[in-house]
Design an enzyme around this catalytic site. Sequence first.
Site, short mmCIF file in Angstrom:
data_model
loop_
_atom_site.label_atom_id
_atom_site.label_comp_id
_atom_site.label_asym_id
_atom_site.label_seq_id
_atom_site.Cartn_x
_atom_site.Cartn_y
_atom_site.Cartn_z
N LYS A 53 0.87 -1.22 -0.17
CA LYS A 53 -0.10 0.30 -0.24
C LYS A 53 0.81 1.40 0.05
O LYS A 53 0.20 2.18 -0.75
CB LYS A 53 -1.31 0.01 0.87
CG LYS A 53 -2.12 -1.12 0.79
CD LYS A 53 -2.83 -0.79 2.13
CE LYS A 53 -3.79 -2.16 2.12
NZ LYS A 53 -4.35 -2.02 3.89
N GLN A 97 -5.38 -1.85 9.58
CA GLN A 97 -5.21 -2.95 9.03
C GLN A 97 -5.77 -3.87 9.76
O GLN A 97 -5.40 -3.61 10.87
CB GLN A 97 -3.59 -2.96 8.98
CG GLN A 97 -3.23 -4.48 8.15
CD GLN A 97 -3.88 -4.45 6.67
OE1 GLN A 97 -4.37 -3.49 6.20
NE2 GLN A 97 -4.38 -5.60 6.25
N ASP A 120 -11.82 3.17 4.23
CA ASP A 120 -11.49 1.73 4.07
C ASP A 120 -13.36 1.61 4.19
O ASP A 120 -13.52 0.43 3.49
CB ASP A 120 -10.94 0.30 5.18
CG ASP A 120 -9.97 -0.46 4.94
OD1 ASP A 120 -10.47 -0.82 3.68
OD2 ASP A 120 -9.29 -0.95 5.27
#
Length: 292
Positions: A53, A97, A120
């Site tokens: 990422k 995460q 997200d």
Amino acid sequence: MAKLIDGKAFAKDLRGRIAGAVQELKTKHGFTPGLAVVLVGEDPASRVYVANKAKQTVEVGMNSWEHRLPASTSEADLLALVEKLNRDPACHGILVQLPLPKHIDSAKVLSAIDPAKDVDGFHVVNVGRLSTGQEALVACTPVGSVMLAKHTLGKLEGLEAVVIGRSNIVGKPVAQLLLAENCTVTIAHSKTRDLPGVVRRADLVIAAVGRPEMVKGDWLKPGACVIDVGINRIERDGKARLVGDCDFASCEKVAGAITPVPGGVGPMTIACLLHNTVKAACAIKGIATPAM
Ligand code: NAD
């Protein structure tokens, strides 16, 4: 034989368009979108994913910050970091995460993220906006899956779509996105009766189950478009391999188009994260998002 849907090539093109948009924001508006990724613990798959990422964020010209915290980090310390990032004007996207260590309440952490920076798309505000047809930041893998379906089929309106899986991360948001495209949507799950019969109705199948090679070719309507979200690690002939939720060998004989695993939906997820970060940055700045 089914047409192969090349997610890797599509994601590369998309990243190129994102890089163009980032450049435009720098030159015309004098700011650079920035994404902060928070990793707690040492999970090897998460470490690789977070590193990818960060690399791709920099490659499209955005600012990237990685916060790596030990597995022993307390929930309070993680919440304090999220709060700091919420207040940081240079940071437009925050991604924590998952999975988090067991002593941390993931739902609490996700709901502490400013919904405007929730790239997200897991915050209940964004989930609620999506399901009520309002502008929202939407989860990356679902957005990438629907982009590939649209790229392959053009307009999705009126199609029978069957989504297999009802998770908050993939199945439910995919179904909402397809509904917004005016598909007739069925969500199948582990308690669905006669799954092959349900799948056989579909012009578009999105499989997000996490069961290696479960969907067989004879479950498909001939010519159906198959988007395989599954990523399953198996061993075959003594070698570790990645396979999807669809049995590629039999499905490609019946489908009209199919995503491979790897190289289908997988590469779309990070590209869509970058896409969401640009979108979030523009919304925060109150300017129109450049075309991507
Ligand atoms: P999950 O375990 O949270 O959900 C799986 C869903 O499948 C559940 O809703 C369950 O009801 C359904 N299911 C389970 N067994 C079933 C059966 N026998 N018949 C019908 N439905 C059944 O998983 P998830 O997080 O939604 O992920 C699904 C898959 O997608 C996994 O393989 C995961 O690795 C993959 N994934 C890929 C990406 C990507 O970047 N490409 C991102 C997220 C998830």
